[in-house]
Design an enzyme around this catalytic site. Structure first.
Site, PDB file in Angstrom:
ATOM      1  N   ASN A 140      -1.185   5.823   3.019  1.00 36.01           N
ATOM      2  CA  ASN A 140      -1.482   6.432   1.733  1.00 36.01           C
ATOM      3  C   ASN A 140      -2.751   7.263   1.893  1.00 36.01           C
ATOM      4  OD1 ASN A 140      -2.079   7.014  -0.915  1.00 36.01           O
ATOM      5  ND2 ASN A 140      -1.849   4.921  -1.656  1.00 36.01           N
ATOM      6  N   SER A 153       0.836  -1.187   0.000  1.00 35.54           N
ATOM      7  CA  SER A 153       0.000   0.000   0.000  1.00 35.54           C
ATOM      8  C   SER A 153       0.878   1.246   0.000  1.00 35.54           C
ATOM      9  CB  SER A 153      -0.886  -0.025   1.229  1.00 35.54           C
ATOM     10  OG  SER A 153      -1.727   1.076   1.204  1.00 35.54           O
ATOM     11  N   GLY A 154       0.589   2.165  -0.912  1.00 36.67           N
ATOM     12  CA  GLY A 154       1.363   3.412  -0.978  1.00 36.67           C
ATOM     13  C   GLY A 154       2.583   3.307  -1.854  1.00 36.67           C
ATOM     14  N   SER A 194      -5.593   5.566  -0.554  1.00 35.61           N
ATOM     15  CA  SER A 194      -5.314   4.129  -0.679  1.00 35.61           C
ATOM     16  C   SER A 194      -6.525   3.403  -1.267  1.00 35.61           C
ATOM     17  CB  SER A 194      -4.987   3.597   0.709  1.00 35.61           C
ATOM     18  OG  SER A 194      -4.793   2.221   0.649  1.00 35.61           O
ATOM     19  N   SER A 195      -6.294   2.570  -2.278  1.00 33.26           N
ATOM     20  CA  SER A 195      -7.406   1.782  -2.830  1.00 33.26           C
ATOM     21  C   SER A 195      -7.713   0.662  -1.835  1.00 33.26           C
ATOM     22  CB  SER A 195      -7.030   1.141  -4.164  1.00 33.26           C
ATOM     23  OG  SER A 195      -6.104   1.936  -4.846  1.00 33.26           O
ATOM     24  N   GLY A 247      -0.883  -5.371  -2.451  1.00 37.90           N
ATOM     25  CA  GLY A 247       0.290  -6.242  -2.397  1.00 37.90           C
ATOM     26  C   GLY A 247       0.302  -7.056  -1.132  1.00 37.90           C
ATOM     27  N   THR A 266      -1.610   2.382  -7.953  1.00 33.36           N
ATOM     28  CA  THR A 266      -2.731   3.037  -8.615  1.00 33.36           C
ATOM     29  C   THR A 266      -2.215   4.122  -9.561  1.00 33.36           C
ATOM     30  OG1 THR A 266      -3.998   2.563  -6.647  1.00 33.36           O
ATOM     31  CG2 THR A 266      -4.947   4.138  -8.179  1.00 33.36           C
ATOM     32  N   GLU A 268       0.784  -8.270   2.446  1.00 32.60           N
ATOM     33  CA  GLU A 268       0.637  -7.474   3.659  1.00 32.60           C
ATOM     34  C   GLU A 268       1.102  -8.267   4.871  1.00 32.60           C
ATOM     35  OE1 GLU A 268      -3.345  -6.019   3.996  1.00 32.60           O
ATOM     36  OE2 GLU A 268      -3.016  -4.458   2.491  1.00 32.60           O
TER      37      GLU A 268
HETATM   38  N1  LIG Z   1       5.005   7.989 -10.228  1.00 33.59           N
HETATM   39  C1  LIG Z   1       4.679   8.776  -9.211  1.00 33.59           C
HETATM   40  N2  LIG Z   1       5.034  10.065  -9.243  1.00 33.59           N
HETATM   41  C2  LIG Z   1       4.713  10.871  -8.233  1.00 33.59           C
HETATM   42  N3  LIG Z   1       4.055  10.496  -7.129  1.00 33.59           N
HETATM   43  C3  LIG Z   1       3.662   9.215  -7.030  1.00 33.59           C
HETATM   44  C4  LIG Z   1       3.964   8.299  -8.065  1.00 33.59           C
HETATM   45  N4  LIG Z   1       3.475   7.127  -7.679  1.00 33.59           N
HETATM   46  C5  LIG Z   1       2.892   7.291  -6.477  1.00 33.59           C
HETATM   47  N5  LIG Z   1       3.003   8.558  -6.094  1.00 33.59           N
HETATM   48  C6  LIG Z   1       2.515   9.152  -4.817  1.00 33.59           C
HETATM   49  O1  LIG Z   1       2.275   8.128  -3.890  1.00 33.59           O
HETATM   50  C7  LIG Z   1       0.921   8.137  -3.441  1.00 33.59           C
HETATM   51  C8  LIG Z   1       0.431   6.718  -3.304  1.00 33.59           C
HETATM   52  O2  LIG Z   1       0.331   6.103  -4.554  1.00 33.59           O
HETATM   53  P1  LIG Z   1      -0.807   5.033  -4.909  1.00 33.59           P
HETATM   54  O3  LIG Z   1      -0.636   4.744  -6.346  1.00 33.59           O
HETATM   55  O4  LIG Z   1      -2.115   5.509  -4.468  1.00 33.59           O
HETATM   56  O5  LIG Z   1      -0.331   3.837  -4.030  1.00 33.59           O
HETATM   57  P2  LIG Z   1      -0.976   2.394  -3.974  1.00 33.59           P
HETATM   58  O6  LIG Z   1      -2.043   2.322  -4.986  1.00 33.59           O
HETATM   59  O7  LIG Z   1       0.153   1.474  -4.264  1.00 33.59           O
HETATM   60  O8  LIG Z   1      -1.453   2.244  -2.590  1.00 33.59           O
HETATM   61  C9  LIG Z   1       0.179   8.905  -4.516  1.00 33.59           C
HETATM   62  O9  LIG Z   1      -0.917   9.551  -3.956  1.00 33.59           O
HETATM   63  C10 LIG Z   1       1.205   9.882  -5.001  1.00 33.59           C
HETATM   64  O10 LIG Z   1       1.233  10.985  -4.158  1.00 33.59           O
HETATM   65 MG   LIG Z   2      -3.963   1.960  -4.837  1.00 30.93          MG
END
Ligand SMILES: Nc1ncnc2c1ncn2[C@@H]1O[C@H](COP(=O)(O)OP(=O)(O)O)[C@@H](O)[C@H]1O
Ligand SMILES: [Mg+2]
Length: 1078
Positions: A160, A110-111, A163-164, A390, A115, A392
Site C-alpha cells: 500500500n 494492509s491495503g 499504509s497506516s 488486520g 483507511t 498478518e
Molecule cells: N473505496 C475505494 N475506492 C477506491 N480506491 C480505494 C478504495 N479503498 C481503497 N482504495 C485504494 O486502495 C489503497 C489502499 O487503501 P487503504 O485504505 O490505505 O488500505 P489500508 O488502510 O487497509 O491499508 C488506497 O490508497 C486507494 O488507492
Molecule cells: Mg490504513
C-alpha cells in the site's frame, strides 16, 4: 408521507446476491464466486446481514458523489444496493434517533481499504449531520486530523502506497441533535522500527520526505537539513519517490491541516525540529576504540552532526556524547557505569531515534485530541471508528505480528459475541424462539495469549523481568513447559510429542492456531522488543534538553522523579490498551466493515481468487453468514414485506385494509408456504430459508410481469378507444365541413358552366344572323356587278369595229413576213459550192436574222457533208475511220501528227507475198497481216539502230530480219501494255511489254519509223477489237522503259541541226537514253 417515495429493495436488480445470507447453497466457493461476480460488475460492497464487505477496487468509482449521499440518506438499510453509506447512515441514525452509541469496526489486511473506508464513513457523517459555522469548524478539524496523522503515521509499503503504520480508534462525539461536538483519537502500536530501517521497496514515514521536498530553503537552513534524501542514513534510497505522490504539495497540505487543527506556529516548528533531529541521529556513526583495560569502547566518528543535533535540541553536547558511550545501571542506591561497544552504541542510537519518533507521534495524537476535544460537558453520544491493522501472516512473523494478531483475535471475539448478542436480542425483541447456534468461539485462543497467569504475554513479561540471563530461547523453553498442552499452541520442543517430527516447524519457533489460520512465530527478538529498552542515560540526556517538546517527551529522565521500577513492557501496555478498547467497544452498538484486498498488485479489475479465499477464510465470513442465518436467514418488517409481495394474493391486492401482520399471514397462507419455513415476530417476519425468499421473489417477478401485461392491456384498450372516439368525432366534423364545401364548389361550377353555354349559344346565333345578312348583301352586290359586266361586254361587242387600236401590230407582222420571204428567196440563189471544205457563205442582209443566218449555214454544211459521205465506198469508209481514230489520239498532242494527215494509211507497205525472199516468213504467218513495214529497232545498249520487218497481225506482233525474213521475236498482243512516244516531230516509240511475259525477257522495244502515227493507230484499233481493251498511249518527252533489269529513262531533247533532220539516239548511262530531236 410528504413526498411520494418509490419503494425499492436490495433485491431489485441484484448482481449475484447483495446479501450473502441469501446464498444457496452456502459454501466457500459460492461466497467467493458471489464476491467475484459483484466485483466484476463494479459492485464492491456486499452484505452479510448488517456487516458490509468491501472489496478494494483500486480505482475511483463514481459511487461517492453528493447525489449518492442524498440517495442513501434516511433510507432503510436493505432498501438500496449495498453501500458503505447505507451502513454509515444506519449507524448515524440509530445514534441520533435511538440514542445508541455506535462503533464502526473496520478490519482487513494492509491495503484492503480500511483507511479509505474510515474516511468515507467520516465524510458521509460529516455530510449528513447538522450544519452551521461552529459545527462546520468541528467537522473540519475532525477531518483535517487525518492528513496530519497520515503524514506521521503512514508510509509506503509494498502492499500500500499509503499504509497506516499504527492502529487508530477515533471517537466522534455528537450532541443530542446529532451535531458533532468533537472527538478523541487513540493510537495503537506505531511501527517504530520503520524509523531506522525499512524493508526493500518501502519508505520511511511520509513526513521525512515531505519535509525535505516541501520545506523552504529558509526552513531547511533553520533545521540544519539538506534537501538531498541520500544524505540521510535513515531514508532508504530505493523508492524514495512514489508514483502519483507529490511530497512537496502534501507538505503544504499537512502544514495547512496542522493550522486548521489548531497547532500554534511554534508547536508546528518544534515538531519539525524533532523530526529533523531524528533524521540527523541516523547520520551519527561510531568507530571502535580499544581501551587500556581491554574493554572495547566506541567513539563518534564525526562530531559535526552531533553538534548540530545539540544545537537544534538545546542539549549539552558532552551530555549526549557521554550517553552514547556509557550506560549506567542503578540498583539499590548503587550506580554502575559501563562503556558501550560499537554495536551497543548503534543500538542505543536507533533506540533513541525510535523512541523520540514514537513519543512524538503519541504527543501529536494527544495534541490533536486537545484541539478536537468537545468543549461542553453535556452528555454526548459517541460514534467510534476503528481502523486497525488486520490479521498478518508473513514469512517471518515476529513480536509485532504476534501483538497484531492478538488484537485481531480480540476483535473477532467481540464480533462473534456482539453478532450473536444482537441476533439473540433481536429474537427476544421479536419474541421468536431462540435456537442454539453452533460456532467456533475463539475465546480459548485469546486466553492462550492474555491469561494473566500462564498466557504467552504473561510468560514473556515474566521472562523479561527475571534476573539472570534471559534470551529468546529461554522464553521459548518456558512456553514449551507451560503451554504445551494447549490445543492451539504448537511447538517442536514441547513435551507433547505431536510435533516432534513436524519439519515445517523450526526449533526456534512456535505456532499458534489463530481463528484465521496457523501462524508461525520466530521467537528471536521477542524479549528485546517486549523490553523496548532505552538506556536511562539517554532519556536523562533528553530530559535535559533545552527544547521544551523533547523535554516533555521524556518525563522519566527527570532525576527528581527517579523510578526504579521498570516501565511496563510493550506487551503489557498493548494488552492493557486492547482491554480498554474492548471494554469501550462492548458498550457500543457495533457496525462492521470487512475489507478485502482483491490482488497484490494494487491493480484495478484483478480478482485473485486464491488471495480472496484466504481472506474470506480468516475473516471468518462463512462463519459470519452461518451465524447470521443459523435461525432465520432473512427477516423483514411487515409493512415492506406486505408492500413487496401483496400482489401475490387476491385478498391483499391491490389494498389491504387491516394491519400489515395480518396481511402477511393471509398472504403466506394463500401461497401455501410451509409453516416451519417462517415465524412471525413482533414487527418482522422471519424466513428460515433463502429458498423460500427466492421463491417469493420469483413469484413476484412473474406476477409483476402479469400485472404489467394487465395494466398494459387496459391502458392500451383505453388509449385505443379514446383515440378511436376522438377520431370518429373529428371525422364527422371534417365530413360535414367537406360536404358543405363540395356542394358550394359544385354549385359554382354549374353556374359558371351555364353562363358559358349561354354565351356560346348567343354568340353562335348572332354570328349566324350576321352571316345571313352578309350573304344577302353580297348577293345584291353580285347581281349589280354581273349586270354591269354583261352590259359592258354587250356594248364593247357592239362598238369594237369602231376602234383602230390593233392596226399597228397587224401591219408589223405583215412587214416581217415579207422581209423573211424575200431573204429566203435571195439565199436560194446565193448558196456556195457543195464541197465540204468550201468556207464561203453569203453575208446576212438584216441584223435581226443573225442567228437564223448562222443556223442556216450550219444546216447547209451538215447537209453537204452528208451528201459528200454518201459517195464513199466501204473501203474508203474504213480508211476515214482509221484517220479519225488517229486524229482523236494524236491531234494537238504530237507534233508529227499534222504531217501524217495527208498521207494515206497503207498498212502492208512491204509486200511479202510478192517477194520470194520472204516466202518462209509468209508461210509462218497464217493470220491476216495488218502492218508490214521496215522499222529501225534501237539497240538497247548503245542506241544504234538496225532495220527490222515489223509485222502486225490480228493477234501478234512480229519482228523479222530484213534480209532473211527470219522471225526474231513474236509478242502476243495481250502482252503489249503501253506505247510511249514524245510530243515532238520524231518517229521514236517504245512498246512496253507486260512484266514477266515470255517476250519481255530482253525488255521493252524501242523503234523509230516514218509511219509512227499509222502504226500506233493500227496497233490501238487491233488491240481494241481483239482484246476489248484500250491500249495505253503515253505522249511525254520523258518516259521509263524496262531494259532487262534496268529502268531506263528515255529523254527527248532539242538537238542541233548538225546531223541533218534525222533524230539521233544515244545511251548516256545505264539510267538514261537521250534522243536529240532537231
Ligand atoms: N473505496 C475505494 N475506492 C477506491 N480506491 C480505494 C478504495 N479503498 C481503497 N482504495 C485504494 O486502495 C489503497 C489502499 O487503501 P487503504 O485504505 O490505505 O488500505 P489500508 O488502510 O487497509 O491499508 C488506497 O490508497 C486507494 O488507492
Ligand atoms: Mg490504513
Amino acid at each position: 408521507m410528504a413526498k411520494m417515495e418509490v419503494k425499492t429493495s436490495l433485491l431489485d436488480n441484484m448482481i449475484g446476491v447483495g446479501d450473502m445470507v441469501l446464498l444457496e447453497p452456502l459454501n466457500e466457493d459460492t461466497v467467493i464466486d458471489n464476491l467475484k461476480k459483484r466485483f466484476d460488475h463494479s459492485e464492491i460492497y456486499t452484505y452479510i446481514g448488517s456487516v458490509v464487505i468491501s472489496v478494494n477496487p483500486y480505482r475511483s468509482l463514481p459511487i461517492y458523489s453528493p447525489e449518492k449521499v442524498e440517495d442513501y440518506r434516511n433510507r432503510n438499510f436493505y432498501e438500496l444496493s449495498p453501500h458503505i453509506f447505507a451502513l454509515s447512515d444506519e449507524a448515524y441514525r440509530s445514534l441520533r434517533d435511538q440514542d445508541k452509541d455506535q462503533c464502526i469496526l473496520i478490519t482487513g489486511e494492509s491495503g484492503a481499504g480500511k483507511t479509505e473506508a474510515s474516511k468515507l464513513v467520516m465524510s458521509y457523517v460529516a455530510a449528513v449531520c447538522g450544519k452551521g459555522a461552529e459545527v462546520n469548524q468541528v467537522k473540519e478539524q475532525l477531518l483535517q486530523s487525518n492528513p496530519v496523522l497520515e503524514a506521521f503515521g503512514n508510509a509506503k509499503t509494498v502492499r500500500n502506497d499509503n499504509s497506516s503504520r499504527f492502529g487508530k480508534y477515533m471517537d466522534i462525539e455528537f450532541d443530542f441533535k446529532g451535531d458533532p461536538l468533537g472527538g478523541v483519537i487513540s493510537n495503537y502500536l506505531l511501527e517504530k522500527s520503520r524509523v531506522v530501517k525499512q524493508p526493500r521497496g518501502e519508505r520511511n514515514f511520509h513526513v521525512f520526505y515531505q519535509l525535505l521536498s516541501g520545506a523552504s530553503e529558509e526552513l531547511l537552513n533553520k533545521l540544519k537539513l539538506e534537501r538531498d534524501f541520500s544524505r540521510y542514513n535513515y531514508l532508504s534510497l530505493d523508492s524514495a519517490k512514489v508514483n502519483g505522490v507529490d511530497d512537496a504539495a502534501n507538505f503544504r497540505t499537512v502544514r495547512n491541516a496542522m493550522q486548521i487543527v489548531g497547532f500554534m506556529d511554534h508547536e508546528a516548528e518544534s515538531v519539525l525540529e524533532v523530526v529533523a533531529a531524528v533524521l540527523k541521529l541516523g547520520n551519527i556513526e561510531f568507530k571502535p576504540e580499544s581501551r587500556v583495560n581491554g574493554l572495547d569502547e566506541s567513539k563518534i566518528k564525526d562530531k559535526n552532526e552531533l553538534k548540530e543535533i545539540c544545537e537544534l535540541t538545546g542539549i549539552d553536547q558532552s551530555v549526549l556524547e557521554r550517553a552514547f558511550s556509557f550506560r549506567t545501571v542503578e540498583a539499590k542506591q548503587e550506580k554502575v557505569s559501563t562503556t558501550l561497544n560499537v554495536a551497543q552504541a548503534y543500538y542505543a542510537r536507533d533506540a533513541l531515534a525510535k523512541n523520540l519518533y514514537s513519543r512524538l507521534f503519541s504527543w501529536l495524537v494527544n495534541r490533536i485530541n486537545e484541539s478536537i476535544k468537545a468543549q461542553t460537558k453535556v452528555r454526548k453520544k459517541v460514534m467510534g471508528v476503528l481502523d486497525i491493522y488486520g490479521f498478518e501472516i508473513f514469512e517471518d512473523n515476529s513480536f509485532e505480528q504476534f501483538i497484531i494478531n492478538y488484537c485481531n483475535e480480540k476483535l473477532q471475539q467481540i464480533f462473534i459475541e456482539l453478532t450473536l448478542k444482537e441476533e439473540q436480542e433481536e429474537y427476544i425483541r421479536e419474541d421468536i424462539e431462540w435456537t442454539h447456534i453452533e460456532y467456533f468461539n475463539n475465546a480459548i485462543i485469546c486466553d492462550l495469549i492474555e491469561n494473566n497467569t500462564n498466557g504467552i504475554l504473561a510468560m514473556l513479561d515474566e521472562e523479561c523481568l527475571r534476573p539472570g540471563t534471559v534470551t529468546d530461547e529461554t522464553f521459548l523453553e518456558k512456553l514449551n513447559q507451560v503451554c504445551a498442552t494447549h490445543q492451539h499452541f504448537e511447538s517442536r520442543m514441547s513435551k507433547c510429542s505431536r510435533f516432534l517430527n513436524d519439519t515445517s516447524l523450526p526449533h526456534s519457533c512456535f505456532r499458534i492456531q489463530h481463528y484465521a489460520g496457523k501462524v508461525l512465530y520466530q521467537v528471536e527478538g521477542f524479549v528485546d522488543k517486549n523490553n523496548d529498552l532505552l538506556y536511562r542515560d539517554l532519556s536523562q540526556a533528553m530530559w535535559k534538553a533545552g527544547h521544551a517538546l523533547i523535554k516533555s517527551l521524556f518525563p522519566e529522565g527527570n532525576p527528581a522523579k527517579i523510578n526504579l521500577k521498570r516501565p511496563p513492557t510493550a506487551g503489557s501496555q498493548f494488552k492493557a490498551s486492547v482491554a480498554t478498547l474492548m471494554k469501550n467497544l462492548q458498550t457500543k452498538n457495533p457496525n462492521y466493515i470487512r475489507c478485502i484486498k482483491p490482488n497484490d498488485k494494487k491493480a484495478a479489475h484483478i480478482f485473485n481468487e486464491g488471495l480472496v479465499c484466504h481472506q474470506v477464510r480468516y475473516l471468518g465470513l462463512l462463519e459470519n453468514v452461518r451465524v447470521r442465518r443459523a435461525g432465520y436467514a432473512f427477516r423483514q418488517a411487515y409493512e415492506p414485506c406486505l408492500e413487496r409481495y401483496k400482489m401475490l394474493c387476491k385478498q391483499t391486492w391491490p389494498h389491504w385494509k387491516g394491519p400489515a401482520r395480518a396481511g402477511v399471514e393471509v398472504l403466506f397462507n394463500e401461497l401455501e408456504i410451509p409453516v416451519e419455513e417462517y415465524s412471525f415476530g413482533r414487527s418482522k417476519i422471519f424466513i428460515r430459508n433463502p429458498r423460500t425468499l427466492f421463491k417469493l421473489e420469483d413469484l413476484r417477478k412473474q406476477r409483476l410481469e402479469d400485472l404489467a401485461t394487465l395494466i398494459q392491456k387496459i391502458y392500451r384498450g383505453w388509449k385505443c378507444r379514446t383515440h378511436f372516439l376522438l377520431m370518429r368525432k373529428s371525422q364527422i366534423v371534417i365530413a360535414a365541413w367537406f360536404r358543405r364545401y363540395a356542394q358550394q364548389k359544385r354549385y359554382q361550377q354549374i353556374k359558371s358552366s351555364a353562363l358559358v353555354i349561354q354565351s356560346y349559344i348567343r354568340g353562335w346565333k348572332a354570328r349566324k344572323l350576321l352571316r345571313e345578312l352578309k350573304h344577302q348583301k353580297r348577293c345584291e352586290e353580285a347581281v349589280t356587278t354581273i349586270a354591269a359586266y354583261w352590259h359592258g361586254t354587250q356594248v364593247r361587242r357592239e362598238y369594237r369595229k369602231f376602234f383602230r387600236a390593233n392596226a399597228g401590230k397587224k401591219i408589223y407582222e405583215f412587214t416581217l413576213q415579207r422581209i423573211v420571204q424575200k431573204y429566203f428567196l435571195e439565199m436560194k440563189n446565193k448558196v456556195p459550192s457543195l464541197s465540204p471544205i468550201d468556207k464561203n457563205w453569203p453575208s446576212r442582209p438584216y441584223m435581226f436574222l443573225d442567228s437564223t443566218h448562222k443556223e442556216l449555214k450550219r444546216i447547209f454544211h451538215l447537209w453537204r457533208c452528208k451528201k459528200y459521205r454518201d459517195q464513199f465506198t466501204d473501203q474508203q469508209k474504213l480508211i476515214y475511220e482509221e484517220k479519225l481514230e488517229a486524229s482523236e489520239l494524236f491531234k494537238d498532242k504530237k507534233a508529227l501528227y499534222p504531217s501524217s494527215v495527208g498521207q494515206p494509211f497503207q498498212g502492208p507497205y512491204l509486200e511479202i507475198n510478192k517477194n520470194p525472199k520472204y516466202k518462209k516468213l509468209k508461210d509462218a504467218i497464217e493470220e491476216k497481216i495488218i502492218i508490214a513495214e521496215i522499222v529501225n529497232k534501237i539497240n538497247r545498249a548503245n542506241g544504234k539502230s538496225t532495220s527490222r520487218i515489223f509485222l502486225l497481225t490480228n493477234n501478234n506482233l512480229l519482228l523479222a530480219d530484213q534480209k532473211s525474213g527470219q522471225i526474231k521475236s513474236e509478242v502476243p498482243l495481250v502482252d503489249v501494255t503501253k506505247v510511249s512516244m514524245s510530243s515532238q516531230n520524231d518517229g521514236f516509240f517504245a512498246i512496253h511489254l507486260k512484266e514477266g511475259c515470255e517476250a519481255a525477257s530482253k525488255g521493252d522495244f524501242l523503234f523509230s519509223s516514218d509511219h509512227l502515227i499509222e502504226m500506233a493507230t493500227k496497233l490501238y484499233r487491233t488491240t481494241l477489237s481483239q482484246t476489248k481493251q484500250k491500249l495505253n498511249i503515253e505522249i511525254s518527252d520523258e518516259f521509263l522503259v524496262q531494259f532487262r533489269q534496268d529502268k531506263v529513262c528515255v529523254k527527248f531533247i532539242q538537238g542541233n541541226q548538225k546531223n541533218g533532220s534525222v533524230p539521233t539516239c544515244k545511251r548516256k548511262n545505264n539510267r538514261l537514253l537521250e534522243v536529240a530531236v532537231p
